[in-house]
Design a protein around this motif. Structure first.
Motif, PDB file in Angstrom:
ATOM      1  N   LEU A  35       0.855  -1.188   0.000  1.00 46.10           N
ATOM      2  CA  LEU A  35       0.000   0.000   0.000  1.00 46.10           C
ATOM      3  C   LEU A  35       0.893   1.241   0.000  1.00 46.10           C
ATOM      4  O   LEU A  35       2.060   1.182   0.411  1.00 46.10           O
ATOM      5  CB  LEU A  35      -0.905   0.006   1.236  1.00 46.10           C
ATOM      6  CG  LEU A  35      -1.860  -1.178   1.424  1.00 46.10           C
ATOM      7  CD1 LEU A  35      -2.640  -1.021   2.721  1.00 46.10           C
ATOM      8  CD2 LEU A  35      -2.793  -1.318   0.234  1.00 46.10           C
ATOM      9  N   LYS A  66       2.826   4.426   1.167  1.00 47.19           N
ATOM     10  CA  LYS A  66       3.411   4.698   2.483  1.00 47.19           C
ATOM     11  C   LYS A  66       2.625   5.764   3.238  1.00 47.19           C
ATOM     12  O   LYS A  66       2.760   5.878   4.463  1.00 47.19           O
ATOM     13  CB  LYS A  66       4.867   5.139   2.320  1.00 47.19           C
ATOM     14  CG  LYS A  66       5.767   4.055   1.760  1.00 47.19           C
ATOM     15  CD  LYS A  66       7.159   4.576   1.479  1.00 47.19           C
ATOM     16  CE  LYS A  66       7.826   5.061   2.753  1.00 47.19           C
ATOM     17  NZ  LYS A  66       9.232   5.489   2.487  1.00 47.19           N
ATOM     18  N   THR A  67       1.780   6.515   2.517  1.00 45.88           N
ATOM     19  CA  THR A  67       1.009   7.582   3.169  1.00 45.88           C
ATOM     20  C   THR A  67      -0.225   7.071   3.883  1.00 45.88           C
ATOM     21  O   THR A  67      -0.915   7.844   4.553  1.00 45.88           O
ATOM     22  CB  THR A  67       0.593   8.617   2.110  1.00 45.88           C
ATOM     23  OG1 THR A  67      -0.168   7.943   1.084  1.00 45.88           O
ATOM     24  CG2 THR A  67       1.822   9.269   1.487  1.00 45.88           C
ATOM     25  N   GLN A  68      -0.531   5.788   3.768  1.00 49.67           N
ATOM     26  CA  GLN A  68      -1.718   5.246   4.422  1.00 49.67           C
ATOM     27  C   GLN A  68      -1.595   5.377   5.946  1.00 49.67           C
ATOM     28  O   GLN A  68      -0.513   5.193   6.527  1.00 49.67           O
ATOM     29  CB  GLN A  68      -1.901   3.787   4.035  1.00 49.67           C
ATOM     30  CG  GLN A  68      -2.344   3.587   2.577  1.00 49.67           C
ATOM     31  CD  GLN A  68      -3.717   4.201   2.309  1.00 49.67           C
ATOM     32  OE1 GLN A  68      -4.684   3.918   3.004  1.00 49.67           O
ATOM     33  NE2 GLN A  68      -3.777   5.077   1.304  1.00 49.67           N
ATOM     34  N   LYS A  69      -2.737   5.681   6.586  1.00 53.07           N
ATOM     35  CA  LYS A  69      -2.748   5.890   8.045  1.00 53.07           C
ATOM     36  C   LYS A  69      -2.351   4.645   8.818  1.00 53.07           C
ATOM     37  O   LYS A  69      -1.854   4.734   9.938  1.00 53.07           O
ATOM     38  CB  LYS A  69      -4.148   6.343   8.496  1.00 53.07           C
ATOM     39  CG  LYS A  69      -4.527   7.722   8.010  1.00 53.07           C
ATOM     40  CD  LYS A  69      -5.883   8.129   8.561  1.00 53.07           C
ATOM     41  CE  LYS A  69      -6.256   9.553   8.120  1.00 53.07           C
ATOM     42  NZ  LYS A  69      -7.578   9.951   8.653  1.00 53.07           N
ATOM     43  N   ILE A  70      -2.554   3.472   8.208  1.00 51.87           N
ATOM     44  CA  ILE A  70      -2.260   2.238   8.936  1.00 51.87           C
ATOM     45  C   ILE A  70      -0.774   2.122   9.288  1.00 51.87           C
ATOM     46  O   ILE A  70      -0.389   1.428  10.224  1.00 51.87           O
ATOM     47  CB  ILE A  70      -2.706   1.015   8.100  1.00 51.87           C
ATOM     48  CG1 ILE A  70      -2.764  -0.228   8.992  1.00 51.87           C
ATOM     49  CG2 ILE A  70      -1.784   0.776   6.902  1.00 51.87           C
ATOM     50  CD1 ILE A  70      -3.385  -1.413   8.298  1.00 51.87           C
ATOM     51  N   SER A 116       1.204   1.098  13.684  1.00 52.18           N
ATOM     52  CA  SER A 116       2.463   1.372  12.986  1.00 52.18           C
ATOM     53  C   SER A 116       3.570   0.377  13.336  1.00 52.18           C
ATOM     54  O   SER A 116       4.444   0.111  12.529  1.00 52.18           O
ATOM     55  CB  SER A 116       2.929   2.798  13.297  1.00 52.18           C
ATOM     56  OG  SER A 116       3.147   2.935  14.709  1.00 52.18           O
ATOM     57  N   PRO A 149       5.144  -0.850   5.333  1.00 49.94           N
ATOM     58  CA  PRO A 149       5.048  -0.802   3.859  1.00 49.94           C
ATOM     59  C   PRO A 149       5.946  -1.859   3.223  1.00 49.94           C
ATOM     60  O   PRO A 149       6.936  -2.294   3.797  1.00 49.94           O
ATOM     61  CB  PRO A 149       5.530   0.620   3.533  1.00 49.94           C
ATOM     62  CG  PRO A 149       6.344   1.042   4.708  1.00 49.94           C
ATOM     63  CD  PRO A 149       5.739   0.367   5.898  1.00 49.94           C
ATOM     64  N   PHE A 187      -7.812  -3.221  -2.148  1.00 50.66           N
ATOM     65  CA  PHE A 187      -7.556  -1.802  -1.951  1.00 50.66           C
ATOM     66  C   PHE A 187      -7.787  -1.063  -3.268  1.00 50.66           C
ATOM     67  O   PHE A 187      -7.166  -1.374  -4.299  1.00 50.66           O
ATOM     68  CB  PHE A 187      -6.113  -1.589  -1.460  1.00 50.66           C
ATOM     69  CG  PHE A 187      -5.729  -0.135  -1.281  1.00 50.66           C
ATOM     70  CD1 PHE A 187      -6.160   0.551  -0.151  1.00 50.66           C
ATOM     71  CD2 PHE A 187      -4.966   0.523  -2.233  1.00 50.66           C
ATOM     72  CE1 PHE A 187      -5.809   1.874   0.031  1.00 50.66           C
ATOM     73  CE2 PHE A 187      -4.624   1.847  -2.061  1.00 50.66           C
ATOM     74  CZ  PHE A 187      -5.041   2.529  -0.925  1.00 50.66           C
ATOM     75  N   GLU A 188      -8.698  -0.077  -3.238  1.00 50.03           N
ATOM     76  CA  GLU A 188      -8.992   0.780  -4.401  1.00 50.03           C
ATOM     77  C   GLU A 188      -9.273  -0.039  -5.652  1.00 50.03           C
ATOM     78  O   GLU A 188      -8.720   0.189  -6.722  1.00 50.03           O
ATOM     79  CB  GLU A 188      -7.835   1.757  -4.638  1.00 50.03           C
ATOM     80  CG  GLU A 188      -7.677   2.774  -3.515  1.00 50.03           C
ATOM     81  CD  GLU A 188      -6.603   3.804  -3.837  1.00 50.03           C
ATOM     82  OE1 GLU A 188      -5.903   3.624  -4.860  1.00 50.03           O
ATOM     83  OE2 GLU A 188      -6.482   4.791  -3.081  1.00 50.03           O
TER      84      GLU A 188
END
Length: 509
Positions: free
Chosen positions: A31, A33-37, A44, A49, A99-100
């Motif tokens: 995903l 790297k900016t994803q909140k997960i 975290s 990632p 995802f998306e």
């Protein structure tokens, strides 16, 4: 609600990490790297990632073979960062997330310490001279009770697997002039093997004491029988005489049991004891005969295990050089030929192949050598079709051709030459002739080649001796290799095999 579930997941994950066996758990996700997960405090530390896994060897294994869904990873498969911060062993599974509008790959990695495996291996050994270790299907060492002894008593994964699959999971091997017993155990889920090496000397001492004890029991039975016979000789002379006569036959042949006694007196008990002893002795004789046959098979397997390709590292260096030059087609061809070479060598556990498969095997070897040496070898084959289905031990032709290349053609100036493979049926014998126009062999060195006493630094003389020895173990002393050579002109190697039967059609597995 989602936050509560996230915290519960994190807490449950922390409970699994005990610091002794399981040292860490991470989920690598493909995903952005900016994803909140990846930044939320509750996730975290667990979700990472995918770029943090791309430097690991296990990641390359998954990418190189889509069929892999589960991988048990030794330290060799992990990156230095993983070993330092997470753990030195790992169990990794491959899955996907939606995802998306598309499925993205993710890997769940459970890291654990190999200290537990090392303690388990060490605690179950009864001798300091013994060693136990684990290896996986890529011949990597997982854990060991003693690193130094593992280096001395190392067995290749394919050797262990072939011995185990042939129901020969306990073999005798000579290492540094000492006989050791090697036991193999298959760990099915992980495709690992546990190898246990035990020196034979303590076992032999115990066996000797057991034999001494058996002989003492046997002598005691004889003394008791003689004493009983003396006391009762006046009343039961005939029955005692029959027992003595039967026991005397042991000097000229294997012991035979007496007819069962109808009475339950002392003589009847003596007859029952003698029959029991006879049965035990016959079983011991059968076990000794079986042990002798197992030793013969082990000696043959030991000879065969010594015959390994000597050019692997050079070929891999060549492929690396081609890759650095950007010659993708040649890299692909070299990898395909190398893969086919080892598939023909290792694909079946049976030691017998066909002449046709052996020709393909040696052709693949020469192609790889020509790629390495810029096509300086000409390899000509003139074998009639009717010989192609005849049987031949695997790895018979390749060591001879390798010897012709390394010690014949490459010794010339200029370094170029021709190797010719011909064959015919001579009465009831298959004859294969390998000729080269290399530098030849001095007459005084010819006897040393087939005696295994050559001074080659490449090991090809050992391979030639082992090939000759294997043919004689298979078929008898009149078969094998014969060398003829004229210095400065070339060498002829004649391979003689029995022509009694053809090998059944075999398919690669």
């Amino acid at each position: 609600m989602a936050s509560a579930l996230t915290k519960a997941f994190r807490e449950q994950t922390k409970k699994l990490i005990d610091g002794r066996l399981i040292t860490d758990i991470h989920i690598y996700m493909d995903l952005p790297k900016t994803q909140k997960i990846f930044s939320t405090p509750d996730t975290s530390g667990i979700f990472l990632p995918m770029n943090e896994a791309q430097g690991a060897y296990w990641y390359g294994i998954f990418k190189g073979d889509p069929a892999y869904n589960v991988l048990y990873c030794p330290s060799f498969y992990l990156s230095p960062y993983e070993i330092k911060n997470y753990g030195d062993l790992a169990y990794i599974t491959k899955s996907s997330v939606f995802f998306e509008g598309e499925y993205r790959t993710c890997y769940t990695a459970v890291y654990y310490s190999k200290d537990s495996l090392t303690r388990l291996l060490t605690d179950n050994l009864t001798s300091q001279s013994s060693v136990a270790y684990l290896i996986n299907e890529r011949n990597s060492l997982i854990a060991t009770s003693d690193q130094a002894l593992t280096g001395i008593y190392h067995f290749e994964y394919n050797t262990v697997r072939n011995s185990f699959m042939s129901s020969n999971n306990f073999i005798l091997k000579t290492v540094l002039d000492k006989d050791v017993y090697a036991g193999f155990y298959n760990i099915r889920k992980a495709e690992w093997f546990m190898v246990v090496i035990m020196p034979s000397q303590p076992i032999v001492v115990k066996s000797i004491w057991m034999m001494v004890g058996f002989l003492l029991v046997y002598l005691a039975c004889i003394v008791i029988a003689f004493f009983i016979a003396t006391l009762l000789s006046h009343s039961i002379t005939n029955r005692i005489s029959s027992v003595i006569n039967q026991m005397a036959k042991v000097r000229t042949g294997p012991p035979a049991a007496l007819p069962a006694s109808d009475s339950h007196d002392e003589i009847g008990n003596l007859i029952d004891t003698y029959n029991y002893m006879t049965k035990a002795m016959n079983q011991l004789i059968e076990e000794q005969a079986k042990a002798s046959e197992d030793l013969r098979i082990a000696e043959f397997n030991s000879l065969q295990a010594q015959i390994n390709p000597h050019f692997l590292y050079n070929t891999m260096d060549m492929i690396n050089w081609l890759a650095q030059q950007g010659r993708a087609e040649e890299v692909s061809k070299a990898v395909q030929d190398l893969s086919r070479f080892y598939k023909l060598t290792l694909s079946r556990k049976e030691p017998i192949s066909t002449i046709e498969d052996e020709i393909e095997h040696v052709e693949t070897y020469v192609r790889l050598q020509n790629m390495r040496f810029n096509g300086i070898f000409n390899f000509l084959i003139d074998i009639p079709d009717y010989l192609m289905d005849y049987s031949i031990p695997k790895l018979t032709l390749q060591p001879v051709v390798e010897n012709a290349i390394l010690h014949g053609i490459l010794g010339k100036i200029p370094k170029t030459g021709t190797i010719v493979l011909t064959g015919w049926l001579e009465e009831n014998t298959v004859v294969l002739l390998i000729s080269d126009d290399g530098v030849g062999i001095p007459p005084e060195k010819l006897p040393a080649i087939l005696a295994g006493k050559g001074d080659s630094k490449t090991g090809t003389n050992v391979a030639i001796y082992n090939t000759h020895r294997r043919l004689q173990l298979f078929y008898g002393p009149k078969y094998g290799l014969t060398y003829k050579s004229i210095p400065g002109e070339g060498t002829d190697v004649e391979i003689r095999l029995p022509g009694d039967f053809k090998a059944p059609h075999q398919t690669d597995v």
